[in-house]
Enzyme design. Structure first.
Site, short mmCIF file in Angstrom:
data_model
loop_
_atom_site.label_atom_id
_atom_site.label_comp_id
_atom_site.label_asym_id
_atom_site.label_seq_id
_atom_site.Cartn_x
_atom_site.Cartn_y
_atom_site.Cartn_z
N TYR A 147 0.87 -1.18 0.00
CA TYR A 147 0.00 0.00 0.00
C TYR A 147 0.90 1.23 0.00
CZ TYR A 147 -3.66 3.25 1.76
OH TYR A 147 -4.54 4.30 1.94
N LYS A 161 -1.14 -1.17 -4.27
CA LYS A 161 -2.23 -0.18 -4.24
C LYS A 161 -1.56 1.17 -4.39
CE LYS A 161 -6.09 1.48 -1.38
NZ LYS A 161 -5.75 2.90 -1.19
#
Length: 292
Positions: A136, A164
Site C-alpha cells: 500500500y 495499491k
C-alpha cells in the site's frame, strides 16, 4: 483465492457517538456495497476505515464482522500495516485465519525507515502469515517513495502480488506496469481513475466507491474498451461529486450520503470531527439530490 481485479470499495466503518464500533451499521455498509454498489471486493482496514486511530482489538473486530457479513460473496483484502511490526503480524495472522483472500500493508511511516527495513517489514509479515501481500503506497501521507528498482526488489518475494498505488506520479505508474507486467496495480485516487486505467491498472480501490461504485465501473470498463470520450464524461461527473465531498469533509460526507440511502453509517472516530454540522448535512443533501 478470488479474483482480485476490478472495483474494490475502501470500506468505511460506522462508529457510535462514543467512538465504539457500530456493528449493525458496519454490516449495513458492507451489504450496501455488495447489494447496491455491486463491488468486486472490499479493502478492509485502510485509511477510509479510520484504521490508524483504532486499537488492535478493534481492528480485529472489524475484520471479523466484515468476513462474517460478506462471507464468500466477494473478495476481501485485509490492510494490516502498522508502524508496529508485531501488530501487523498479529493482524495478518488473524485475517488469514478468517479466510481473507489477500493481505495489504501500508509502508511503515513516521520514522524514516531505510528501504532495507521496509523490505524486511513486508518479508516478515509474509513469512509469519503465509498469505499474499499487496504493498500500500500512499506517499503523500507516509512520506515514503518507492522507486521502480526498489519495487523490483520487493517483487522478488513471490507472495507480493502488486501495489495499491495512491499517488499522482503517473510516470512511475507507467514505468512500473512496463517493468513488471505480471504484477497487479490498483489505482488509489478515485478522481484520476481514467488516466490510471489508460496506463494499464488492473483495478481500483476507492473511498467514494461506497456511494459511487457504478460510475467507477463505467469509467473502468469504458476506458478499457477505448471509449475515452464516454469515460471522460463519467469522470467529469464523478469529479464534480468528489469535489463536493472533499470540500465538505471526506468521511463525514460519505457517511451522510449513505444515511440518506437508509444505511446506518454512524459517526467518525475522534480526533476527527465525529458529527456533521447542520451546514455539512445540507451540503450532503444537495450532493445526494444532484449526483445519487
Amino acid at each position: 483465492m478470488k479474483n482480485l481485479t476490478g472495483i474494490f470499495s475502501a470500506l468505511l466503518v460506522a462508529f457510535n457517538e462514543d467512538g465504539s464500533i457500530n456493528e449493525q451499521g458496519l454490516r449495513q455498509i458492507i451489504r450496501h456495497n455488495i447489494d447496491k454498489m455491486k463491488v468486486d471486493g472490499l479493502y478492509v482496514g485502510g485509511s477510509t476505515g479510520e484504521n490508524f486511530m483504532l486499537s488492535t482489538a478493534e481492528k480485529k473486530e472489524i475484520f471479523r464482522i466484515a468476513k462474517d457479513e460478506a462471507k464468500d460473496q466477494i473478495a476481501l483484502i485485509a490492510q494490516v500495516g502498522s508502524v508496529n511490526l508485531q501488530e501487523a503480524v498479529e493482524l495478518g495472522k488473524y485475517a488469514t485465519e478468517l479466510g481473507y483472500d489477500c493481505l495489504s500493508a501500508v509502508t511503515p511511516f513516521y520514522y524514516k525507515f531505510s528501504f532495507a527495513e521496509i523490505k524486511h517489514y513486508y518479508d516478515t509479515i509474509i513469512a509469519e502469515t503465509g498469505n499474499n501481500m499487496i504493498v500500500y503506497s500512499i506517499p503523500f501521507l507516509t512520506g515514503v517513495n518507492i522507486g521502480v528498482e526498489q519495487f523490483g526488489e520487493l517483487y522478488k518475494n513471490p507472495k507480493i502480488l502488486g501495489v495499491k498505488f495512491t499517488a499522482g506520479d503517473f510516470y512511475l505508474l507507467e514505468r512500473l506496469k512496463k517493468a513488471y507486467p505480471n504484477h497487479l496495480i490498483w489505482a488509489g485516487f478515485d478522481e484520476m481513475m481514467l488516466p490510471a486505467v489508460a496506463l494499464g491498472v488492473d483495478g481500483a480501490i476507492g473511498s467514494t466507491f461506497n456511494v459511487n461504485a457504478p460510475r467507477a465501473r463505467q469509467i473502468f470498463e469504458l476506458t478499457k474498451q477505448g471509449k475515452l470520450a464516454e469515460a471522460l464524461a463519467v469522470q467529469h461527473v464523478t469529479n464534480d461529486l468528489i469535489e463536493g465531498i472533499l470540500a465538505n469533509g471526506l468521511y463525514l460526507t460519505i457517511k451522510e450520503l449513505l444515511k440518506l440511502q437508509g444505511v446506518e453509517a454512524g459517526y467518525c472516530r475522534e480526533p476527527m470531527t465525529a458529527k456533521a454540522t447542520d451546514k455539512q448535512l445540507e451540503v450532503a443533501k444537495a450532493l445526494y439530490a444532484k449526483f445519487l
